[in-house]
Design an enzyme around this catalytic site. Structure first.
Site, mmCIF file in Angstrom:
data_model
loop_
_atom_site.group_PDB
_atom_site.id
_atom_site.type_symbol
_atom_site.label_atom_id
_atom_site.label_comp_id
_atom_site.label_asym_id
_atom_site.label_seq_id
_atom_site.Cartn_x
_atom_site.Cartn_y
_atom_site.Cartn_z
ATOM 1 C CG HIS A 145 -1.962 -0.998 1.215
ATOM 2 N ND1 HIS A 145 -2.950 -1.002 0.258
ATOM 3 C CD2 HIS A 145 -2.209 -2.035 2.013
ATOM 4 C CE1 HIS A 145 -3.750 -2.023 0.482
ATOM 5 N NE2 HIS A 145 -3.327 -2.675 1.538
ATOM 6 N NE ARG A 193 -4.824 2.674 -12.457
ATOM 7 C CZ ARG A 193 -4.151 3.680 -13.024
ATOM 8 N NH1 ARG A 193 -4.179 4.877 -12.495
ATOM 9 N NH2 ARG A 193 -3.438 3.479 -14.125
ATOM 10 N NE ARG A 253 -9.442 -0.160 -13.951
ATOM 11 C CZ ARG A 253 -8.116 -0.090 -13.933
ATOM 12 N NH1 ARG A 253 -7.438 0.015 -15.065
ATOM 13 N NH2 ARG A 253 -7.449 -0.109 -12.819
ATOM 14 C CD GLU A 282 -6.494 -2.606 -19.457
ATOM 15 O OE1 GLU A 282 -5.788 -2.080 -18.596
ATOM 16 O OE2 GLU A 282 -7.481 -3.315 -19.183
ATOM 17 C CG ASN A 291 -0.131 2.134 -17.589
ATOM 18 O OD1 ASN A 291 0.510 2.932 -18.261
ATOM 19 N ND2 ASN A 291 -0.864 2.489 -16.554
ATOM 20 C CG ASP A 292 -2.335 -3.837 -18.079
ATOM 21 O OD1 ASP A 292 -1.377 -4.501 -17.622
ATOM 22 O OD2 ASP A 292 -3.220 -3.359 -17.365
ATOM 23 N NE ARG A 318 1.283 -1.904 -15.169
ATOM 24 C CZ ARG A 318 0.027 -1.501 -15.063
ATOM 25 N NH1 ARG A 318 -0.943 -2.176 -15.674
ATOM 26 N NH2 ARG A 318 -0.295 -0.455 -14.379
ATOM 27 C CB CYS A 358 -6.912 6.246 -19.104
ATOM 28 S SG CYS A 358 -7.253 4.479 -19.177
#
Ligand code: PEP
Ligand code: MG
Length: 541
Positions: free
Chosen positions: A187, A294, A330, A428, A449-450, A460, A497
């Site tokens: 976290h 997210r 999302r 993605e 990113n993916d 990544r 994004c």
């Protein structure tokens, strides 16, 4: 006169990007006190109970002033301290003649080892919460009342940093942090990113190799900590910092203006939201709405999965903040580097290619339905859009739409206000990008990113293959163009994004590929708008 210490560089992984210069401040916890009891067993027992009560009170205070995600983490720690099972082995050892300190540390070390040895990445990451509890209570037992004076502009260096210590740290005293351990699932990396604090994790050094007070450069761009930097290194660092500061000041002038390229093309710049607490310091007028929420932040707490009402209230807060601008949420993207206890599978050999994102949601309809119900209720109250992650084949999107419609119908029958929102998909997975015309989505959002990691087969989060993880790989650009063309041909919005949207050097290729909607983290909003203003499409193609 002894020679000045020579420069030493230690490699680490970037958990939160940035650059900082300052003295090292080693964060060392109270050493174990004498194992020889100083008091009678009854007094030792009382001392341990008092230290546990004090630690619990401190965590409760902290939870009251923390944002919901952080408060959930602290609530779990408090619950551990309230559980009489936790202290039972230590109390038994005290009765047997051990000191409170020795008994407590031994009992906690056994528990911590259990977490650290777990096969499950999520539980391994939780060991740090238990270490924090061990040290808090030990500090209380050692009556460690004289904390060192706060440093000035230092670089915090610690073995690991549990979220509670991160939250109670006065970050105005620090310019960045370095952890010897840390994990992508921790976290604390997430908290550092959300707050823009440069951080390196997994430093390739022993804590004993670093000196408290030594000058250092934290390069959380190149991925290293430089101790005793030479004059030339310091000069380079100061120049880079001055450039970064000047750029930030210049960029700030663009924050409240529409994003328009030098040759007059309007670009929408939306926000990515990982933690709604970050929205407090942002004016919604500075963006075109929320392009990506997210929703994992709702699920990261250790108190179980969030219920419908909790989710509904959170989505309403996002709509209220956006003040009439669109809010894209999302659905849960658990799995991969985001394990969620009790939900994601434990033993996947390759979690990034396993049951993550929509695959997991469809496999757990009882969990998915709760989120869809909360979203359908929120959609009746404002311009909410919903998108699904990791879509691979059209059937997944069709099943989602059918489930969503069913949920909205149920809600209406139960007397709730509900609406089926606009349903989009993240692009993605290369198979989805290639066959984009077969997906009946209301809008498309490219998750670079993916997409980049799946197209280049380069993880990544692995520095060893970072040169292959190239967003400008022609195959990636071709897929982006393909999705944008399909959107243009069918009148559907296409946005991007992923982190690529926030990197100025990628802006011209993205705009030349036809993208006109970007979504970036709040810390990158001004910089992205400034980069758009500098871009001339006709010249950069
Ligand atoms: C992406 O993959 O680009 C994206 C935005 O999703 P995440 O980074 O949360 O996987
Ligand atoms: Mg993604």
């Amino acid at each position: 006169m002894s020679a000045p210490p020579s420069e030493q560089s230690f490699a680490g992984s970037v958990a939160s990007p940035g650059l900082a210069l300052g003295p090292i401040r080693l964060h060392v916890t109270a050493a174990a006190a004498s194992a020889i009891p100083q008091r009678t067993p009854a007094e030792e027992r009382k001392a341990l109970e008092a230290a546990i009560t004090a630690a619990r009170a401190r965590l409760t205070e902290l939870a009251e002033v923390s944002d919901p995600m952080a408060a959930e983490i602290l609530t779990v720690q408090i619950a551990f301290l309230e559980d009489s099972e936790l202290a039972a082995p230590a109390l038994a050892a005290i009765t047997g003649g051990e000191s409170a300190m020795a008994a407590w540390r031994a009992a906690m070390n056994e528990q911590i080892a259990g977490y650290q040895e777990s096969d499950n990445a999520y539980f391994r990451a939780r060991a740090v919460d238990m270490i924090d509890l061990r040290d808090r209570v030990a500090d209380g037992l050692a009556s460690k009342t004289t904390a060192p004076p706060p440093p000035t502009d230092a670089i915090l260096v610690a073995e690991d940093l549990p979220p509670s210590r991160f939250l109670e740290t006065d970050w105005s005293c620090y310019r960045g942090a370095v952890l010897m351990q840390g994990s992508a699932a921790s976290h604390v990396s997430m908290l550092a990113r959300a707050r823009g604090i440069p951080m390196l994790i997994g430093l390739d050094a022993d804590l004993s190799a670093l000196a408290d007070g030594a000058a250092a450069v934290l390069d959380a761009e190149g991925g290293c900590l430089i101790q005793h930097p030479a004059a030339a290194t310091l000069d380079r660092c100061r120049q880079r910092l001055a450039r970064l500061q000047a750029d930030a000041t210049a960029d700030a002038a663009f924050l409240n203006k529409p994003a328009v390229t030098a040759d007059g093309t309007r670009v929408q710049v939306c926000l990515n939201v990982d933690d709604p607490a970050a929205l407090e310091s942002i004016d919604p007028a500075a963006c075109n709405g929320i392009g990506l929420t997210r929703s994992e932040f709702l699920f990261f707490g250790d108190t179980g999965l969030p219920d419908e009402e909790t989710q509904f209230q959170t989505y309403l807060r996002l709509l209220a903040w956006a003040d009439g601008k669109p809010v894209t949420v999302r659905t849960l993207d658990a799995g991969g580097d985001k394990p969620i206890a009790g939900l994601t599978p434990d033993q996947e050999t390759n979690p990034f290619l396993g049951q993550r994102g929509l695959r997991l949601s469809l496999a757990r309809p009882e969990v998915f339905r709760v989120q869809l119900r909360a979203l359908a209720r929120a959609a009746a109250r404002g311009p909410l859009k919903v998108m699904v992650p990791m879509v691979t084949v059209p059937a997944e999107l069709n099943r989602t739409r059918a489930l969503f419609q069913e949920v909205a119908k149920d809600l209406l029958a139960e007397g709730f206000e509900a609406r089926m929102p606009s349903l989009g998909m993240m692009v993605e997975v290369p198979a989805a990008a290639l066959a984009i015309a077969t997906f009946d989505a209301d809008f498309y959002s490219i998750g670079s990113n993916d997409l980049v990691q799946y197209v280049t087969a380069a993880s990544r989060d692995n520095a060893a293959v970072a040169d292959l993880y190239d967003p400008l790989n022609p195959a990636v650009i071709e897929l982006i163009e393909r999705v944008v063309s399909h959107g243009a041909a069918t009148g559907r919005e296409v946005s991007l994004c992923g982190d690529m949207a926030a990197e100025p050097k990628f802006l011209a290729p993205l705009l030349n590929a036809g993208l006109r909607v970007l979504s970036v983290a709040s810390a990158s909003l001004a910089q992205t708008k400034a980069a758009v203003a500098r871009c001339t499409l006709s010249e950069s193609g």
